[in-house]
Design a protein around this motif. Structure first.
Motif, PDB file in Angstrom:
ATOM      1  N   MET A   1       0.919  -1.339  -0.085  1.00  0.00           N
ATOM      2  CA  MET A   1       0.044  -0.100   0.038  1.00  0.00           C
ATOM      3  C   MET A   1       0.903   1.321   0.062  1.00  0.00           C
ATOM      4  SD  MET A   1      -2.893  -0.837   2.673  1.00  0.00           S
ATOM      5  CE  MET A   1      -3.865   0.691   2.091  1.00  0.00           C
ATOM      6  N   ALA A   2       2.071   0.967   0.155  1.00  0.00           N
ATOM      7  CA  ALA A   2       3.057   2.165   0.056  1.00  0.00           C
ATOM      8  C   ALA A   2       2.852   3.057   1.450  1.00  0.00           C
ATOM      9  CB  ALA A   2       3.223   2.996  -1.289  1.00  0.00           C
ATOM     10  N   GLY A   3       2.441   2.573   2.518  1.00  0.00           N
ATOM     11  CA  GLY A   3       1.988   3.172   3.380  1.00  0.00           C
ATOM     12  C   GLY A   3       1.564   2.468   4.680  1.00  0.00           C
ATOM     13  N   TYR A   4       1.087   2.882   5.799  1.00  0.00           N
ATOM     14  CA  TYR A   4       0.334   2.242   6.648  1.00  0.00           C
ATOM     15  C   TYR A   4      -0.849   1.443   6.278  1.00  0.00           C
ATOM     16  CZ  TYR A   4       2.844   5.413   9.985  1.00  0.00           C
ATOM     17  OH  TYR A   4       4.176   5.759  10.728  1.00  0.00           O
TER      18      TYR A   4
ATOM     19  N   ASN B   1       1.029  10.971   5.095  1.00  0.00           N
ATOM     20  CA  ASN B   1       2.093  11.131   3.916  1.00  0.00           C
ATOM     21  C   ASN B   1       2.030  10.369   2.753  1.00  0.00           C
ATOM     22  OD1 ASN B   1       3.378  13.335   5.747  1.00  0.00           O
ATOM     23  ND2 ASN B   1       4.646  11.718   6.521  1.00  0.00           N
ATOM     24  N   GLY B   2       2.278  10.820   1.644  1.00  0.00           N
ATOM     25  CA  GLY B   2       2.188   9.870   0.536  1.00  0.00           C
ATOM     26  C   GLY B   2       0.749  10.204   0.100  1.00  0.00           C
ATOM     27  N   GLY B   3      -0.271  10.846   0.552  1.00  0.00           N
ATOM     28  CA  GLY B   3      -1.472  11.133  -0.088  1.00  0.00           C
ATOM     29  C   GLY B   3      -2.353  10.019   0.302  1.00  0.00           C
ATOM     30  N   GLN B   4      -2.287   9.185   1.529  1.00  0.00           N
ATOM     31  CA  GLN B   4      -3.161   8.221   1.681  1.00  0.00           C
ATOM     32  C   GLN B   4      -4.083   8.904   2.988  1.00  0.00           C
ATOM     33  OE1 GLN B   4      -0.378   5.247   3.062  1.00  0.00           O
ATOM     34  NE2 GLN B   4      -1.535   3.765   1.934  1.00  0.00           N
ATOM     35  N   VAL B   5      -5.202   8.417   2.846  1.00  0.00           N
ATOM     36  CA  VAL B   5      -6.373   8.861   3.864  1.00  0.00           C
ATOM     37  C   VAL B   5      -6.697   7.934   5.193  1.00  0.00           C
ATOM     38  CG1 VAL B   5      -8.501   9.802   4.375  1.00  0.00           C
ATOM     39  CG2 VAL B   5      -7.013  10.563   2.280  1.00  0.00           C
TER      40      VAL B   5
ATOM     41  N   THR C   1      -6.134   4.638  -0.382  1.00  0.00           N
ATOM     42  CA  THR C   1      -5.532   5.444  -1.565  1.00  0.00           C
ATOM     43  C   THR C   1      -6.485   6.736  -1.771  1.00  0.00           C
ATOM     44  OG1 THR C   1      -6.417   4.479  -3.244  1.00  0.00           O
ATOM     45  CG2 THR C   1      -4.687   3.308  -2.218  1.00  0.00           C
ATOM     46  N   PRO C   2      -5.758   7.767  -2.369  1.00  0.00           N
ATOM     47  CA  PRO C   2      -6.624   8.854  -2.778  1.00  0.00           C
ATOM     48  C   PRO C   2      -7.662   8.360  -3.886  1.00  0.00           C
ATOM     49  CG  PRO C   2      -4.330   9.305  -2.808  1.00  0.00           C
ATOM     50  CD  PRO C   2      -4.304   7.766  -2.411  1.00  0.00           C
ATOM     51  N   GLY C   3      -7.365   7.560  -4.609  1.00  0.00           N
ATOM     52  CA  GLY C   3      -8.379   7.068  -5.713  1.00  0.00           C
ATOM     53  C   GLY C   3      -9.723   6.330  -4.809  1.00  0.00           C
ATOM     54  N   GLU C   4      -9.368   5.570  -3.859  1.00  0.00           N
ATOM     55  CA  GLU C   4     -10.333   4.898  -3.195  1.00  0.00           C
ATOM     56  C   GLU C   4     -11.249   6.061  -2.596  1.00  0.00           C
ATOM     57  OE1 GLU C   4      -8.488   0.667  -2.022  1.00  0.00           O
ATOM     58  OE2 GLU C   4      -8.097   2.397  -0.875  1.00  0.00           O
TER      59      GLU C   4
ATOM     60  N   GLU D   1     -11.551   9.290  -3.594  1.00  0.00           N
ATOM     61  CA  GLU D   1     -12.225   9.811  -4.467  1.00  0.00           C
ATOM     62  C   GLU D   1     -13.544   8.981  -4.870  1.00  0.00           C
ATOM     63  OE1 GLU D   1     -10.983  11.177  -9.054  1.00  0.00           O
ATOM     64  OE2 GLU D   1      -9.613  11.470  -7.602  1.00  0.00           O
ATOM     65  N   ALA D   2     -13.355   7.790  -5.190  1.00  0.00           N
ATOM     66  CA  ALA D   2     -14.627   7.087  -5.722  1.00  0.00           C
ATOM     67  C   ALA D   2     -15.524   6.908  -4.596  1.00  0.00           C
ATOM     68  CB  ALA D   2     -13.998   5.697  -5.944  1.00  0.00           C
ATOM     69  N   PHE D   3     -15.391   7.026  -3.482  1.00  0.00           N
ATOM     70  CA  PHE D   3     -16.315   6.926  -2.315  1.00  0.00           C
ATOM     71  C   PHE D   3     -16.878   8.422  -2.314  1.00  0.00           C
ATOM     72  CE2 PHE D   3     -17.663   8.327   2.116  1.00  0.00           C
ATOM     73  CZ  PHE D   3     -18.455   7.436   2.238  1.00  0.00           C
ATOM     74  N   LEU D   4     -16.173   9.470  -2.409  1.00  0.00           N
ATOM     75  CA  LEU D   4     -16.932  10.782  -2.221  1.00  0.00           C
ATOM     76  C   LEU D   4     -17.916  11.045  -3.313  1.00  0.00           C
ATOM     77  CD1 LEU D   4     -14.150  12.985  -0.736  1.00  0.00           C
ATOM     78  CD2 LEU D   4     -16.068  12.293   0.259  1.00  0.00           C
ATOM     79  N   ASP D   5     -17.238  10.634  -4.635  1.00  0.00           N
ATOM     80  CA  ASP D   5     -18.203  10.643  -5.701  1.00  0.00           C
ATOM     81  C   ASP D   5     -19.491   9.766  -5.547  1.00  0.00           C
ATOM     82  OD1 ASP D   5     -18.477  11.540  -8.620  1.00  0.00           O
ATOM     83  OD2 ASP D   5     -18.736   9.083  -8.994  1.00  0.00           O
ATOM     84  N   GLY D   6     -19.570   8.742  -4.963  1.00  0.00           N
ATOM     85  CA  GLY D   6     -20.597   8.052  -4.629  1.00  0.00           C
ATOM     86  C   GLY D   6     -21.634   8.720  -3.630  1.00  0.00           C
ATOM     87  N   ALA D   7     -21.127   9.422  -2.864  1.00  0.00           N
ATOM     88  CA  ALA D   7     -21.892  10.095  -1.799  1.00  0.00           C
ATOM     89  C   ALA D   7     -22.385  11.275  -2.318  1.00  0.00           C
ATOM     90  CB  ALA D   7     -20.845  10.707  -0.584  1.00  0.00           C
ATOM     91  N   ARG D   8     -21.858  11.924  -3.181  1.00  0.00           N
ATOM     92  CA  ARG D   8     -22.482  13.354  -4.025  1.00  0.00           C
ATOM     93  C   ARG D   8     -23.545  12.659  -4.805  1.00  0.00           C
ATOM     94  NH1 ARG D   8     -16.770  14.065  -5.456  1.00  0.00           N
ATOM     95  NH2 ARG D   8     -15.810  15.149  -3.982  1.00  0.00           N
ATOM     96  N   ARG D   9     -23.531  11.623  -5.535  1.00  0.00           N
ATOM     97  CA  ARG D   9     -24.435  10.985  -6.324  1.00  0.00           C
ATOM     98  C   ARG D   9     -25.462  10.271  -5.370  1.00  0.00           C
ATOM     99  NH1 ARG D   9     -22.612  10.065 -11.672  1.00  0.00           N
ATOM    100  NH2 ARG D   9     -20.299  10.883 -11.780  1.00  0.00           N
ATOM    101  N   HIS D  10     -25.239  10.477  -4.144  1.00  0.00           N
ATOM    102  CA  HIS D  10     -26.402   9.786  -3.164  1.00  0.00           C
ATOM    103  C   HIS D  10     -26.702   8.267  -3.456  1.00  0.00           C
ATOM    104  CE1 HIS D  10     -27.820  14.118  -2.606  1.00  0.00           C
ATOM    105  NE2 HIS D  10     -27.884  14.225  -3.868  1.00  0.00           N
TER     106      HIS D  10
END
Length: 86
Positions: free
Chosen positions: A9-12, A44-48, A64-67, A69-78
């Motif tokens: 995962m290049a991180g924790y 660090n490294g952009g993970q959340v 990951t940032p992509g994960e 981003e996908a979650f937030l997009d789904g939340a915005r789309r209800h």
């Protein structure tokens, strides 16, 4: 090497104690006043990292940032509205 580190995962790795992360935790302004919130931290490294505010030393999930981003997009789309009583 620190056993909290996951090279894939290049991180924790998931399940690391949130207390072990050097992070600034944030939560939504609309969060419940009694502290029952989901908190996020940029690592660090952009993970959340995500934790339950009622257990600040408990396990954190790492995304990951992509994960995120996908979650937030789904939340915005209800797409998750059925998960909560409206």
């Amino acid at each position: 090497m620190d056993d909290r580190w996951d090279e894939n995962m290049a991180g924790y790795s998931n399940g690391v104690s949130a207390a072990d992360l050097d992070a600034k935790w944030i939560k939504a302004r609309a969060s419940n006043a009694n502290g029952q919130c989901v908190e996020l931290a940029l690592l660090n490294g952009g993970q959340v990292a995500v934790r339950n505010s009622t257990d600040p030393s408990g396990p954190a999930l790492i995304f990951t940032p992509g994960e995120i981003e996908a979650f937030l997009d789904g939340a915005r789309r209800h797409e998750f509205d059925q998960m909560v009583a409206l």
